[in-house]
Design an enzyme around this catalytic site. Structure first.
Site, PDB file in Angstrom:
ATOM      1  N   ASP A 107       5.635   6.813   7.382  1.00 28.56           N
ATOM      2  CA  ASP A 107       5.074   7.122   8.704  1.00 28.56           C
ATOM      3  C   ASP A 107       4.541   5.856   9.371  1.00 28.56           C
ATOM      4  OD1 ASP A 107       3.124   6.914   6.730  1.00 28.56           O
ATOM      5  OD2 ASP A 107       1.821   8.440   7.584  1.00 28.56           O
ATOM      6  N   GLU A 147      -5.383   1.839   8.365  1.00 24.18           N
ATOM      7  CA  GLU A 147      -4.545   1.636   9.556  1.00 24.18           C
ATOM      8  C   GLU A 147      -4.816   0.328  10.282  1.00 24.18           C
ATOM      9  OE1 GLU A 147      -4.098   6.360  10.770  1.00 24.18           O
ATOM     10  OE2 GLU A 147      -5.890   5.235  11.374  1.00 24.18           O
ATOM     11  N   TYR A 180      20.476   2.408  -6.447  1.00 27.88           N
ATOM     12  CA  TYR A 180      20.154   1.347  -5.499  1.00 27.88           C
ATOM     13  C   TYR A 180      20.311   0.016  -6.214  1.00 27.88           C
ATOM     14  CZ  TYR A 180      17.610   4.926  -2.725  1.00 27.88           C
ATOM     15  OH  TYR A 180      17.252   6.032  -2.000  1.00 27.88           O
TER      16      TYR A 180
END
Length: 433
Positions: A136, A412, A336
């Site tokens: 996100d 954040e 991967y």
């Protein structure tokens, strides 16, 4: 004449440096102004996470934002992927910037006003859905980068390709997805990409810091399935059975010798882990078979080959010694390659990271056995993948909740550094070319 040409070259170089410096000042100002918006985007995505190949809402928000900026948009790439193409006002290279979009089947435990309450069915069971790896944050940061760079497109020497990728954590069973499918569907073509940059937020790296490593920085990963087939019997009469549970226990123990006795641990790390074992349904019945699921991780192609060969040999021979049969599938559903940062590109762009974060805050970090399908992009074009600090200042990294857990938490205040870093890497690379 030679001196005159040298003078002209020097003047052009000085002019380019001055112009780049001016653009970076604009980036710095605009990124600061966007901080609240980037955080708001992140909180919205965090509250409404979506699993791989199902990022419909996320993709729609991204596409509408890019379109509003005048960026050419392609949707539905590799299921739900979004690609934005920003053509600069001057000729130059094509720089790709990538963010992954998917969440994980993890039930959030963090007490946040924007905590996820989303529930879904996954592999036949109900789980919560959480952005438990920071994707996100990646999406919000790259949306901020798109805002900044589109506002100065007339001054850009080249083209920027924004790649918003689904299913980094792996597609649903039976489906294709992620970076590999994006490449197959032309994400690095039309226009052809020259270089790619990407970042990963890290919950155990302090805010304000950037981690990097040239060469192999994240491991190659193969998942595996081992099915051990024996003979069923009543639990009271085990001598009538070929016990797949006992055999599986021996296989698990024997697999631990692969890393400890076959790998030079002073040179590279590796992992062989069994993460799930399923067999039987009653206390008094020895079942016919047992299924084990696990992961193999290595930091070089040579070590990866050695691990796979040894897992197959040990599983099949241990089973054979007990009269059972082991069937081994590697990879079982996904693979991967090693995430390999181009050393020349690192050397070229390291001054940019140091300038944006401060030299003392850009840290050479050891390789990690986590994996990233950004590696598929780096197989095709030179790439630089770095880690962005997301841990609150002063916290003990050993106590900070790790990725993929219900308590995963990101500070954040580090997002603006991510926006600035991706913008400056783009501008400096274009200027250097």
């Amino acid at each position: 004449m030679k001196k005159f040409c040298l003078l002209i070259f020097t003047l052009h170089a000085a002019s380019a440096i001055a112009q780049t410096g001016a653009l970076q000042a604009v980036v710095n100002k605009k990124a600061n102004e966007l901080e609240k918006q980037v955080i708001a985007w992140r909180r919205d995505f965090h509250e409404h996470p979506e699993l791989g190949n199902h990022e419909v809402r996320t993709a729609d928000i991204i596409a509408k934002h890019l379109t509003s900026l005048g960026i050419e948009v392609k949707t539905g790439v590799a299921k739900t992927g979004v690609i934005g193409i920003l053509k600069g006002g001057k000729p130059g290279p094509v720089v790709a910037l990538r963010a992954d979009m998917d969440g994980l089947p993890v039930t959030e435990r963090v007490n946040l006003p924007f905590a996820s309450k989303v529930r879904t069915m996954y592999n036949g069971n109900e789980f919560g859905v959480m952005a438990a790896c920071g994707h996100d944050s990646h999406v919000a940061i790259l949306m901020g980068v798109a805002s900044v760079l589109s506002s100065m497109k007339n001054d850009l020497h080249g083209t920027v390709k924004f790649i918003f990728q689904p299913a980094e954590e792996g597609p649903p069973a039976g489906e294709q997805g992620g970076a590999e499918l994006m490449i197959k569907e032309g994400a690095l073509e039309h226009p052809k990409v020259d270089v790619i940059f990407g970042l990963h937020i890290n919950s155990q790296t302090e805010v304000g810091k950037i981690g990097y490593r040239p060469g192999g920085t994240m491991a190659a990963v193969n998942d595996m399935q081992i099915i051990v087939k024996g003979r069923s019997a009543h639990g009271a009469y085990p001598w009538s059975s070929i016990d797949p549970i006992v055999t599986s226990a021996q296989i698990i123990n024997n697999l631990q010798t692969i890393v400890s006795r076959n790998l030079n641990v002073t040179e590279n790390g590796a992992v062989v882990t069994i993460g799930a074992i399923n067999g039987g349904n009653r206390s008094n019945i020895i079942p016919e078979k047992v299924e084990m699921l696990g992961t193999i991780r290595a930091l070089s192609d040579q070590d990866e080959k050695m691990l796979i060969e040894n897992v197959k040999r040990i599983a099949t021979k241990t089973a054979e010694a007990n009269g059972a049969v082991a069937e081994v599938k590697i990879p079982y559903s996904n693979h991967y390659p090693v995430t390999y940062n181009n050393p020349e590109l690192i050397n070229k762009m390291l001054p940019t990271l140091q300038a944006v974060a401060g030299k003392e805050n850009v840290l050479l970090r050891p390789a990690v056995t986590g994996a990233e399908d950004f590696s598929f992009f780096e197989q095709k074009v030179p790439g630089l993948f770095f880690f962005l600090g997301g841990m609150p200042k002063g916290q003990d990294p050993l106590k900070a909740p790790s990725h993929h857990t219900p308590d995963f938490y990101i500070d954040e205040s580090g997002f603006t550094l991510g926006v600035k870093a991706l913008c400056d890497l783009t501008i400096d690379y274009m200027g250097g070319k």
